[in-house]
Write a protein that holds these residues in place. Structure first.
Motif, PDB file in Angstrom:
ATOM      1  N   GLY A 101       0.796  -1.216   0.000  1.00 58.50           N
ATOM      2  CA  GLY A 101       0.000   0.000   0.000  1.00 58.50           C
ATOM      3  C   GLY A 101       0.830   1.268   0.000  1.00 58.50           C
ATOM      4  N   ARG A 102       2.125   1.141  -0.278  1.00 54.21           N
ATOM      5  CA  ARG A 102       2.978   2.329  -0.354  1.00 54.21           C
ATOM      6  C   ARG A 102       2.719   3.102  -1.654  1.00 54.21           C
ATOM      7  N   GLN A 129       0.486   4.848  -4.095  1.00 50.76           N
ATOM      8  CA  GLN A 129      -0.839   5.451  -3.965  1.00 50.76           C
ATOM      9  C   GLN A 129      -1.099   6.459  -5.080  1.00 50.76           C
ATOM     10  N   THR A 156      -9.047   0.358  -8.089  1.00 51.76           N
ATOM     11  CA  THR A 156      -7.836   0.822  -7.399  1.00 51.76           C
ATOM     12  C   THR A 156      -8.080   0.919  -5.907  1.00 51.76           C
ATOM     13  N   LEU A 201      -6.322  -1.140  -2.604  1.00 48.06           N
ATOM     14  CA  LEU A 201      -5.553  -0.478  -1.550  1.00 48.06           C
ATOM     15  C   LEU A 201      -6.173  -0.616  -0.161  1.00 48.06           C
ATOM     16  N   ARG A 202      -7.456  -0.837  -0.117  1.00 52.87           N
ATOM     17  CA  ARG A 202      -8.153  -0.869   1.170  1.00 52.87           C
ATOM     18  C   ARG A 202      -7.547  -1.925   2.112  1.00 52.87           C
ATOM     19  N   ARG A 247      -4.493  -2.231   3.222  1.00 57.32           N
ATOM     20  CA  ARG A 247      -3.063  -2.515   3.103  1.00 57.32           C
ATOM     21  C   ARG A 247      -2.276  -1.668   4.107  1.00 57.32           C
ATOM     22  N   TYR A 282       0.319   0.308   4.467  1.00 51.01           N
ATOM     23  CA  TYR A 282       0.730   1.712   4.376  1.00 51.01           C
ATOM     24  C   TYR A 282      -0.330   2.610   3.751  1.00 51.01           C
ATOM     25  N   ALA A 283      -1.483   2.060   3.404  1.00 47.82           N
ATOM     26  CA  ALA A 283      -2.580   2.879   2.894  1.00 47.82           C
ATOM     27  C   ALA A 283      -3.287   3.548   4.070  1.00 47.82           C
ATOM     28  N   HIS A 312      -6.253   4.422   6.645  1.00 45.46           N
ATOM     29  CA  HIS A 312      -7.212   3.492   7.231  1.00 45.46           C
ATOM     30  C   HIS A 312      -8.458   4.220   7.727  1.00 45.46           C
ATOM     31  N   PHE A 320      -9.135   6.734   5.027  1.00 46.16           N
ATOM     32  CA  PHE A 320      -9.195   6.084   3.712  1.00 46.16           C
ATOM     33  C   PHE A 320     -10.367   6.628   2.904  1.00 46.16           C
ATOM     34  N   TRP A 327      -8.723  11.022  -4.313  1.00 47.71           N
ATOM     35  CA  TRP A 327      -8.238  10.226  -5.439  1.00 47.71           C
ATOM     36  C   TRP A 327      -9.240  10.200  -6.593  1.00 47.71           C
TER      37      TRP A 327
END
Length: 469
Positions: free
Chosen positions: A120-121, A123, A243, A247-248, A250, A252-253, A255, A259, A266
Motif C-alpha cells: 500500500g505504499r 498510492q 484501485t 488499496l483498502r 493494506r 501503508y494505505a 485506514h 481512507f 483520489w
C-alpha cells in the motif's frame, strides 16, 4: 489566481509537486516515495558519504534486495562474489543511513515493483522514483512513476526532490472490451507492436478505454510496467473503485475514515473533459490477440496466429536489416508459423508477471497436465508474500505436480544478474519485459508472452493458441 482550465491526469499530479520552475531549466519536483535496490544505489550512497550528507526523508525511502538474489533455498549462500558484495553493501548503507530494508530473509522481501504496491505504499496522485526503468509499473495507481539514474538516486536521497523536464502527454485508448483469451500482457505487447519501441518517446502515456478499465490492478500494473518498452517516460491509469478496493486495508494505505477521505481526493484524479493530450492513439480492442515476440526488442511481435516475419516484406531497408539480424540471432526461419517454434525453457516471473493473479492463471492452464520432457520450466513469485499466498491456495502444488520448479522471490531470469540464466542458444518463453540479445543470459533467445501462453508452451513444448486450449 486559480487555474480552472481542463487538466489531464498527468497535469493534476505534476503541478502540486512543483517545488521550483524556471524558463529553460528542468522543474524541481517533490518525491513522495523513493524505492531503492542493490544495483543502482551503491555509488549514490557513497556520494552522500563523501559529501557528509544524510538521507532527507528516511520515512519516504525503502529498499529491497531483488536483482542479484538467487532464487534457490535461503539456506544456501550467495555464491557469486559480485552479487554478494552488492547485497552486503546495500545492507551496510541502509543501516548507516537509517533506511528500511527488506533483505533476502525478510517475509516482505521481493521485487521492488511488487512489494511497494502490495504494502500500500504506492498510492494515487504521488510521484514515485526508483533507479530502475520499470518503475512505470506504479503508474497503474494513477501515480507519476519513473526510473532514474544513479546520480539522480543520490539527488533524491539528499533532497527528496528530482529535476525533470516536463514530458509530453499521450492518450492510448483501447476502444471496447478485450476479446476472450487476451490478457494484459497481450494488450501491451499489441500496443508496442503497433507504435514501436520509440513510439511514445518523450511522453507519459495515459491508458484509457474499456479494455483497460476492465483490468484488475495486477493487469494494469503489467500494462504500465512495459510502457518504457514503447519509449515512454511513464505510463498511468486513472484510479477508480478497482484501485481503491485493492488499496483498502493494506499496511501503508490510509485506514478507516482517512481512507474514505483519501478516496474522495483520489476520485478527482482523472483527465477532465476538454483536456488536451499532445498526441492520441485509438486502438480497436477487438483486434487484439495473444501475442508472441519473435525478435530482439518488444516491438518485434506477432499474434499467435501469425508467422515469423520475412525481411523481404519490410517497408524500409533499415527494417529489413534489423529483421535479418534478429532472425539470425533468434535462429528463426521466415514464414514459419509461430506455433511451430519449439522452446527449451519457460520462465514465469519478473516485475511484469509474477503477482498472485499471474500464478493463478498459469496454474489454471497446467492443472492436471505435465510439462514437456524437452522443457525446463520455472515459476518465481514476485515477493515472499506472493509465494506464501500461492502456497496457502495450493498453487505451488499444482505447478510442482505439473513439473515446474517452484522458486523463492526475486528478479530471477528477467535479467542475467543472478544464477537463473539461459545457456547459449536456449530458447525461452518468458513472462518478463525485455527480449534483448543476451538479456536472460549470453546467447539466450527470449520470446515474451503472457503467463497463460508461457504455461501452455511448457506443456506442449512449443507455442500454442490458448484460446483453443
Amino acid at each position: 489566481m486559480k487555474d480552472n482550465s481542463p487538466k489531464t491526469l498527468f497535469e493534476k499530479i505534476w503541478e502540486p509537486h512543483v517545488v521550483k520552475e524556471a524558463v529553460g531549466e528542468p522543474t524541481i519536483l517533490y518525491v513522495d516515495l523513493h524505492l531503492v535496490h542493490e544495483v543502482t544505489s551503491p555509488q549514490a550512497f557513497e556520494g552522500l558519504r563523501l559529501a557528509g550528507r544524510k538521507v532527507r526523508r528516511q520515512d519516504l525511502t525503502m529498499a529491497t534486495m531483488d536483482h542479484n538474489t538467487p532464487t534457490w533455498d535461503l539456506s544456501l549462500p550467495v555464491e557469486d562474489p559480485i552479487a554478494k558484495e552488492q547485497l552486503d553493501v546495500l545492507a551496510q548503507n541502509c543501516d548507516e543511513f537509517g533506511i528500511e530494508l527488506y533483505d533476502r530473509f525478510s517475509p516482505l522481501q521481493g521485487i521492488v515493483h511488487i512489494i511497494a504496491p502490495e504494502q500500500g505504499r504506492t498510492q494515487p496522485g504521488t510521484i514515485i522514483v526508483c533507479g530502475d526503468s520499470h518503475t512505470s509499473t506504479h503508474g497503474a495507481f494513477g501515480a507519476f512513476a519513473l526510473g532514474i539514474g544513479t546520480s539522480e538516486v543520490e539527488h533524491v536521497l539528499a533532497t527528496q526532490t528530482i529535476r525533470q523536464k516536463k514530458p509530453l502527454t499521450m492518450e492510448i485508448n483501447l476502444d471496447g472490451p478485450a476479446p476472450s483469451g487476451v490478457s494484459a500482457k497481450d494488450i501491451i505487447l499489441g500496443i508496442i507492436g503497433r507504435i514501436g519501441v520509440s513510439g511514445a518517446s518523450g511522453h507519459v502515456i495515459e491508458y484509457t478505454g474499456q479494455a483497460i478499465t476492465d483490468l484488475s490492478m495486477e493487469g494494469r500494473m503489467t500494462v504500465c510496467n512495459m510502457s518504457i518498452e514503447a519509449g515512454a517516460r511513464a505510463g498511468m491509469v486513472a484510479p477508480d473503485p478497482i484501485t481503491f478496493d485493492y488499496l483498502r486495508g493494506r499496511a501503508y494505505a490510509p485506514h478507516d475514515s482517512e481512507f474514505e477521505m483519501a478516496i474522495k481526493e483520489w476520485s478527482g484524479l482523472k483527465s477532465d473533459p476538454g483536456s488536451e493530450y499532445d498526441s492520441r492513439i485509438v486502438i480497436d480492442a477487438k483486434e487484439l490477440e495473444p501475442f508472441v515476440t519473435w525478435g530482439t526488442n518488444p516491438g518485434m511481435v506477432v499474434p499467435i496466429t501469425g508467422k515469423v516475419p520475412n525481411p523481404n516484406d519490410a517497408l524500409t531497408q533499415l527494417d529489413k536489416d534489423s529483421w535479418q539480424r534478429a532472425l539470425q540471432y533468434m535462429d528463426l526461419t521466415p514464414d514459419v508459423p509461430i506455433t511451430a517454434v519449439k522452446i527449451d525453457r519457460v520462465f514465469i516471473g519478473s516485475c511484469t508477471n509474477s503477482r498472485i493473479e499471474d500464478l493463478r492463471a498459469a496454474a489454471h492452464i497446467v492443472e492436471g497436465k505435465k510439462v514437456s520432457n524437452e522443457v525446463y520450466a520455472m515459476v518465481v513469485p514476485g515477493s515472499a508474500a506472493v509465494k506464501k499466498q500461492a502456497e496457502e491456495e495450493g498453487i505451488d502444488k499444482i505447478l510442482i505436480d505439473a513439473g515446474f520448479d517452484w522458486r523463492i522471490a526475486g528478479c530471477s531470469m528477467c535479467l542475467g544478474m543472478n544464477p537463473d540464466i539461459l545457456q547459449p542458444n536456449e530458447r525461452c518463453a518468458s513472462t518478463s519485459n525485455r527480449n534483448f540479445e543476451g538479456r536472460q543470459g549470453k546467447g539466450g533467445r527470449t520470446h515474451l508472452v503472457s503467463p497463460q501462453m508461457a504455461a501452455a508452451a511448457a506443456i506442449d513444448g512449443h507455442f500454442v493458441d490458448i484460446r483453443t486450449w
